[in-house]
Design a protein around this motif. Structure first.
Motif, short mmCIF file in Angstrom:
data_model
loop_
_atom_site.label_atom_id
_atom_site.label_comp_id
_atom_site.label_asym_id
_atom_site.label_seq_id
_atom_site.Cartn_x
_atom_site.Cartn_y
_atom_site.Cartn_z
N ASP A 38 0.81 -1.22 0.00
CA ASP A 38 0.00 0.00 0.00
C ASP A 38 0.84 1.27 0.00
O ASP A 38 0.42 2.31 -0.50
CB ASP A 38 -0.92 0.03 1.23
N VAL A 39 2.03 1.22 0.60
CA VAL A 39 2.77 2.45 0.82
C VAL A 39 3.99 2.64 -0.08
O VAL A 39 4.49 3.76 -0.21
CB VAL A 39 3.24 2.56 2.30
N PHE A 40 4.46 1.57 -0.73
CA PHE A 40 5.74 1.67 -1.44
C PHE A 40 5.78 2.77 -2.49
O PHE A 40 6.77 3.48 -2.62
CB PHE A 40 6.10 0.33 -2.08
N THR A 41 4.71 2.93 -3.25
CA THR A 41 4.74 3.91 -4.34
C THR A 41 4.77 5.34 -3.83
O THR A 41 5.06 6.26 -4.59
CB THR A 41 3.52 3.72 -5.26
N SER A 42 4.47 5.54 -2.56
CA SER A 42 4.45 6.89 -1.99
C SER A 42 5.74 7.24 -1.25
O SER A 42 5.85 8.34 -0.71
CB SER A 42 3.26 7.03 -1.03
N LEU A 43 6.69 6.32 -1.20
CA LEU A 43 7.91 6.56 -0.43
C LEU A 43 8.97 7.24 -1.29
O LEU A 43 9.07 7.02 -2.49
CB LEU A 43 8.46 5.23 0.09
N GLU A 44 9.77 8.06 -0.62
CA GLU A 44 10.87 8.75 -1.28
C GLU A 44 12.19 8.27 -0.68
O GLU A 44 12.37 8.25 0.53
CB GLU A 44 10.74 10.27 -1.10
N SER A 45 13.10 7.88 -1.54
CA SER A 45 14.40 7.37 -1.11
C SER A 45 15.29 8.51 -0.60
O SER A 45 15.27 9.61 -1.17
CB SER A 45 15.07 6.67 -2.29
N PRO A 46 16.06 8.27 0.48
CA PRO A 46 16.19 7.05 1.27
C PRO A 46 15.09 6.95 2.34
O PRO A 46 14.58 7.96 2.80
CB PRO A 46 17.56 7.21 1.92
N VAL A 47 14.79 5.73 2.71
CA VAL A 47 13.72 5.44 3.66
C VAL A 47 14.33 4.87 4.94
O VAL A 47 15.34 4.16 4.90
CB VAL A 47 12.74 4.40 3.05
N ILE A 48 13.72 5.21 6.08
CA ILE A 48 14.07 4.57 7.35
C ILE A 48 13.05 3.47 7.60
O ILE A 48 11.84 3.70 7.51
CB ILE A 48 14.07 5.58 8.51
N MET A 49 13.53 2.26 7.89
CA MET A 49 12.64 1.13 8.13
C MET A 49 13.00 0.48 9.46
O MET A 49 14.16 0.34 9.81
CB MET A 49 12.77 0.10 7.00
N THR A 50 11.97 0.12 10.22
CA THR A 50 12.16 -0.63 11.45
C THR A 50 11.03 -1.63 11.59
O THR A 50 10.02 -1.55 10.88
CB THR A 50 12.24 0.31 12.68
N THR A 51 11.21 -2.59 12.49
CA THR A 51 10.16 -3.57 12.76
C THR A 51 9.90 -3.59 14.27
O THR A 51 10.76 -3.23 15.06
CB THR A 51 10.56 -4.98 12.29
N VAL A 52 8.70 -4.03 14.64
CA VAL A 52 8.35 -4.03 16.06
C VAL A 52 7.26 -5.05 16.33
O VAL A 52 6.43 -5.34 15.46
CB VAL A 52 7.89 -2.62 16.50
N ASN A 53 7.29 -5.64 17.53
CA ASN A 53 6.11 -6.33 18.03
C ASN A 53 5.66 -5.58 19.28
O ASN A 53 6.32 -4.65 19.75
CB ASN A 53 6.37 -7.82 18.28
N HIS A 54 4.50 -5.97 19.83
CA HIS A 54 3.90 -5.14 20.87
C HIS A 54 4.77 -5.02 22.11
O HIS A 54 4.75 -4.00 22.80
CB HIS A 54 2.51 -5.70 21.25
N GLY A 55 5.55 -6.04 22.38
CA GLY A 55 6.41 -5.99 23.57
C GLY A 55 7.50 -4.95 23.51
O GLY A 55 8.09 -4.59 24.54
N PHE A 56 7.81 -4.44 22.30
CA PHE A 56 8.87 -3.45 22.14
C PHE A 56 8.35 -2.09 21.67
O PHE A 56 9.14 -1.24 21.26
CB PHE A 56 9.92 -3.97 21.15
N VAL A 57 7.06 -1.87 21.74
CA VAL A 57 6.49 -0.61 21.26
C VAL A 57 7.03 0.59 22.04
O VAL A 57 7.27 1.66 21.47
CB VAL A 57 4.94 -0.66 21.31
N ASP A 58 7.26 0.42 23.35
CA ASP A 58 7.78 1.56 24.12
C ASP A 58 9.20 1.94 23.66
O ASP A 58 9.54 3.13 23.59
CB ASP A 58 7.75 1.26 25.63
N LEU A 59 10.02 0.94 23.33
CA LEU A 59 11.35 1.24 22.80
C LEU A 59 11.25 1.91 21.43
O LEU A 59 12.01 2.84 21.13
CB LEU A 59 12.18 -0.05 22.70
N LEU A 60 10.29 1.45 20.62
CA LEU A 60 10.09 2.11 19.33
C LEU A 60 9.66 3.55 19.51
O LEU A 60 10.12 4.44 18.79
CB LEU A 60 9.04 1.34 18.52
N HIS A 61 8.77 3.81 20.46
CA HIS A 61 8.38 5.20 20.75
C HIS A 61 9.61 6.04 21.06
O HIS A 61 9.73 7.19 20.59
CB HIS A 61 7.42 5.25 21.94
N ASN A 62 10.53 5.48 21.82
CA ASN A 62 11.74 6.22 22.17
C ASN A 62 12.58 6.53 20.94
O ASN A 62 13.12 7.64 20.80
CB ASN A 62 12.56 5.42 23.19
N LEU A 63 12.69 5.56 20.03
CA LEU A 63 13.39 5.81 18.77
C LEU A 63 12.72 6.94 18.00
O LEU A 63 13.39 7.86 17.50
CB LEU A 63 13.41 4.53 17.93
#
Length: 322
Positions: free
Chosen positions: A74-99
């Motif tokens: 859904d999103v690839f065609t709307s992205l502009e290079s370079p892109v920042i990508m990360t992955t998360v599961n619910h147990g690490f959402v607070d660490l992702l918020h910090n990032l």
């Protein structure tokens, strides 16, 4: 017949020429394998676009039972290079918020894609984060969903999570997008992109000062045709990695050292948890000042949070009691 002829030719050339011919044959085999593997069935899974969806719908729809949700397709065609990508599961959402708050703090303007490995993390992130004013694209994986709890290094769930990241990276590069992958337990203290030299295919953090153990938790891939060979080889050999994807990456990069150019980032500016704790000097007073700090070499979610808070690297605003 062809193999016999090739062996006969190799016997009649000098050792130096023999090594060159062998290397060329090795690369040829990899290129042929890559041509077959480019039709990787996982591509159809990852890029399955939900019907009647458009990027402009984000984030107005969320997961609710069998409701639709955003995917990478859904999103690839709307992205502009370079892109920042990360992955998360619910147990690490607070660490992702910090990032994310660390990115907001330095006013870094890049497209950010967060691949949610479970529906709970997708639900939470698709609703936005209070106090966070940067735009990001939360998408739900269409590979096997993970458990929601925080996972420990070396566990089966951990292995599943980190090995899927290689598949995601392959498709960013094949979509002609330079991509910086960042683990959720990282903070950015400065803009890393000016440190990435143009003539390198891969830019990566090291867990040690000698560049022997390169860290796949912070790595930048620049779109190059030869990078497909490297990424396919990395993906093929993941089954033998019992700790994640880093050991395989280091084996493959040594094997393909003549094919891809790798820039190893300086450990004082791009610090692993191990290298960061070598000094007791507060990070704001260090010279050079860190650009990125990774809370790896710290096992367990709670200990990672404690390390970041003790080092004054926790940027999530305190909750409003009201």
């Amino acid at each position: 017949m062809l193999v016999t002829k090739a062996m006969h030719i190799l016997k009649n050339v000098t050792p130096t020429s023999r090594r060159k011919v062998a290397l060329m044959l090795f690369l040829l085999v990899d290129i042929l394998l890559m041509m077959f593997l480019r039709s990787d069935p996982t591509a159809e899974i990852i890029f399955q676009v939900r019907p009647k969806r458009h990027f402009l719908d984000f984030p107005s729809r969320s997961v609710n039972g069998n409701d639709s949700f955003m995917t990478l397709g859904d999103v690839f065609t709307s992205l502009e290079s370079p892109v920042i990508m990360t992955t998360v599961n619910h147990g690490f959402v607070d660490l992702l918020h910090n990032l994310l708050f660390s990115i907001q703090r330095i006013s870094l303007k890049k497209d950010i894609v967060i691949i949610c490995e479970d529906r709970s993390s997708y639900l939470e992130l698709s609703q936005g984060v209070k106090g966070l004013n940067i735009t990001y694209h939360a998408v739900l994986t269409l590979l096997d969903e993970s458990v929601e709890n925080a996972t420990n290094y070396g566990s089966k769930t951990y292995l599943s999570l980190v090995q899927k990241r290689v598949i995601y990276m392959k498709h960013f590069v094949r979509s002609k997008l330079d991509v910086l992958y960042i683990d959720a337990d990282i903070v950015l203290l400065g803009d890393p992109f000016p440190h990435f030299k143009e003539d390198y295919d891969i830019v990566i953090q090291s867990d040690d000062e000698w560049g022997l153990n390169l860290c796949t938790g912070f790595m930048f891939f620049r779109v190059k045709e030869r990078l497909h060979i490297f990424l396919d080889a990395w993906s093929r050999e993941l089954h033998s990695d019992k700790r994640g994807n880093q050991g395989t990456f280091n084996r493959v990069r040594r094997k393909y050292r003549r094919l891809v150019n790798i820039q190893v980032l300086p450990v004082k500016e791009f610090a692993s948890g191990k290298m960061f704790r070598v000094s007791s000097t507060p990070w704001r007073e260090r010279v050079p000042r860190p650009v990125e700090v990774h809370a790896n070499w710290v096992v367990g979610h709670a200990k990672k949070v404690d390390m970041l808070k003790e080092a004054d690297l926790w940027f999530v605003p305190p909750r409003d009691p009201n």
